[in-house]
Design a protein around this motif. Sequence first.
Motif, PDB file in Angstrom:
ATOM      1  N   HIS A 206     -72.160 -19.685   8.231  1.00 59.08           N
ATOM      2  CA  HIS A 206     -72.481 -19.098   9.529  1.00 59.08           C
ATOM      3  C   HIS A 206     -73.381 -17.865   9.436  1.00 59.08           C
ATOM      4  O   HIS A 206     -74.001 -17.466  10.418  1.00 59.08           O
ATOM      5  CB  HIS A 206     -71.190 -18.717  10.256  1.00 59.08           C
ATOM      6  N   THR A 207     -73.469 -17.266   8.260  1.00 60.16           N
ATOM      7  CA  THR A 207     -74.289 -16.056   8.096  1.00 60.16           C
ATOM      8  C   THR A 207     -75.779 -16.367   8.097  1.00 60.16           C
ATOM      9  O   THR A 207     -76.596 -15.445   8.149  1.00 60.16           O
ATOM     10  CB  THR A 207     -73.932 -15.348   6.785  1.00 60.16           C
ATOM     11  N   ALA A 208     -76.148 -17.650   8.057  1.00 58.65           N
ATOM     12  CA  ALA A 208     -77.569 -18.009   8.034  1.00 58.65           C
ATOM     13  C   ALA A 208     -78.206 -17.859   9.410  1.00 58.65           C
ATOM     14  O   ALA A 208     -79.421 -17.840   9.532  1.00 58.65           O
ATOM     15  CB  ALA A 208     -77.743 -19.446   7.544  1.00 58.65           C
ATOM     16  N   GLY A 209     -77.416 -17.738  10.453  1.00 57.10           N
ATOM     17  CA  GLY A 209     -77.946 -17.626  11.810  1.00 57.10           C
ATOM     18  C   GLY A 209     -77.994 -16.193  12.289  1.00 57.10           C
ATOM     19  O   GLY A 209     -78.222 -15.253  11.504  1.00 57.10           O
ATOM     20  N   PRO A 210     -77.741 -15.979  13.570  1.00 58.10           N
ATOM     21  CA  PRO A 210     -77.827 -14.630  14.140  1.00 58.10           C
ATOM     22  C   PRO A 210     -76.840 -13.633  13.542  1.00 58.10           C
ATOM     23  O   PRO A 210     -77.016 -12.426  13.709  1.00 58.10           O
ATOM     24  CB  PRO A 210     -77.519 -14.868  15.635  1.00 58.10           C
ATOM     25  N   CYS A 211     -75.796 -14.130  12.885  1.00 57.58           N
ATOM     26  CA  CYS A 211     -74.799 -13.235  12.298  1.00 57.58           C
ATOM     27  C   CYS A 211     -75.403 -12.264  11.294  1.00 57.58           C
ATOM     28  O   CYS A 211     -75.016 -11.101  11.230  1.00 57.58           O
ATOM     29  CB  CYS A 211     -73.700 -14.054  11.635  1.00 57.58           C
ATOM     30  N   GLN A 212     -76.366 -12.769  10.501  1.00 59.20           N
ATOM     31  CA  GLN A 212     -77.033 -11.935   9.485  1.00 59.20           C
ATOM     32  C   GLN A 212     -76.035 -11.253   8.550  1.00 59.20           C
ATOM     33  O   GLN A 212     -76.186 -10.089   8.183  1.00 59.20           O
ATOM     34  CB  GLN A 212     -77.911 -10.895  10.168  1.00 59.20           C
TER      35      GLN A 212
END
Length: 519
Positions: A206-212
């Motif tokens: 999930h860190t690959a998206g807007p989460c950064q």
Amino acid sequence: MSAPTNQPTPPIVAPPAAAAQAEQDPRERSAVGEAWAEIVHGSPSWLTSLALHMVVVILLALWSLPSLPELSKNLLLSEPSTEDENLDDFEEINLDQAELESEPVEFELQPEIEELAEEVSLSTFEDLTAAPTFTELSDVGLTPAAPSIPNDALGFSGVGTTGRGKMSLAAIAKAGGSAESEEAIENALRWIAEHQNPDGSWTLVHTAGPCQGRCPNPSNRGAAESLRAGTGLALLPFLGAGQTHKDGKYKRVVNRGLEAMARLAKNEDQGASWRDPGGAGAYSHGISAIALSEAYGMTGDSVLGSLAQAAVDHIIASQGADGGWRYRPRDPLGDTSVVGWQVMALKSAYLAHLQVPPVTVAGASQFLNTVARANGTEYTYLASDNATSPTRSSIGLLCRMYLGWNRENESLREGALKIAAVGPSENNYYYNYYASQVLFQYTGGKGAVWRKWNTDLREQLISQQATTGHAKGSWYVDGQHNDSGGRLYMTSLATMTLEVYYRYMPIYQADAVDKGFPE
């Protein structure tokens, strides 16, 4: 001056009114004529000439005007119809059922997050007309589900798709939910929406998206290896809460997710697959097939029906000789974990009136027979195993209910009580997800067994949910396989577990059993 010459008196023309009167009474006509003669003879000659010219002009004008239409005929009369009128062709308007512009205010369970969704082009789904049934896309299936009773000769019975979403808080509380559990669902859906990729997909990383990278514990698998699993798992909690691409606060999020699912499809010899690379491809396909079938069943969108049927056709073609499924299509040895997702997908598709052949359903039951132990109350991973576990037993028993076991089945009763005795797991959310469905469906959400299980698990999940920072609304605890699934995987499972009250209909009630549904 010479004397005037005698000229003949010009003929006297009576006015129309006088003429009309003269025609009615000869005596009146002579009297009027004499009076008129006196007036003429007593008048100056220029006045007489003027009067005569005016009469001539009026007569010429009347003679040259066109004839007027027969207004009375044209406006007041109508020609009789030459065709018989059929009153059935006219739609009857029932004023009692008329929809007013004002709508009753509904209790909304989810927060407003319109600002989270990017503006996208017009949906490929929005303008399509929903098909009432879906029968033309595949010749594999033989008998779609009946629209009113989710059970027929296929052997399917049990869980329906009509119990989702928008229940009142009082109804949810009666089934076992609470204001705190609903708030946990709200926060979870917000977190999932905030971690959607710009192209509408999700990934277990999930860190690959807007989460950064602001939320820890992503999957230890590569992002490209979990696109389909991540997208399917992320969509299911929205659908479980009654949110679709046509209705709800999250409809833009769901719409973009479904569009991503359509792009991620891979053509196969039969149907289409949503298999991620690697050994977990069978899981990602089953999860994706469930999401597509659920979305189609809730909306009737014909494009989704086409995709869902293609996914089901691939499941049918991938079934092994033992009736099960495993990592590769047509693997001769199935395993209970993979079978669980495929059977759920077939059940969801069946209830959405997609085509599922009886031979596929019979094969799945045959596989469960090979992994059943302790008279069908417990289940192993492979047919060659003897080791059972609560997780495998929960999957096996839920599949048994999907495939026709009713609540009077003694093996189901004993197996459900065994699961209840074990209780919820602190870190195995996969087990909790399946076991909650087994117990809710078996008990109908009633009784001491369900209240004990539900209260313990509900309060545990509420306490384990992240409440601060960017991870607020998500779940992650250390445990076996949790690092492979990551935070998105665990959040989806936890949310669906809390949605059990309105995700599925409790059909295992006395009145449903008493109707004698065929197995």
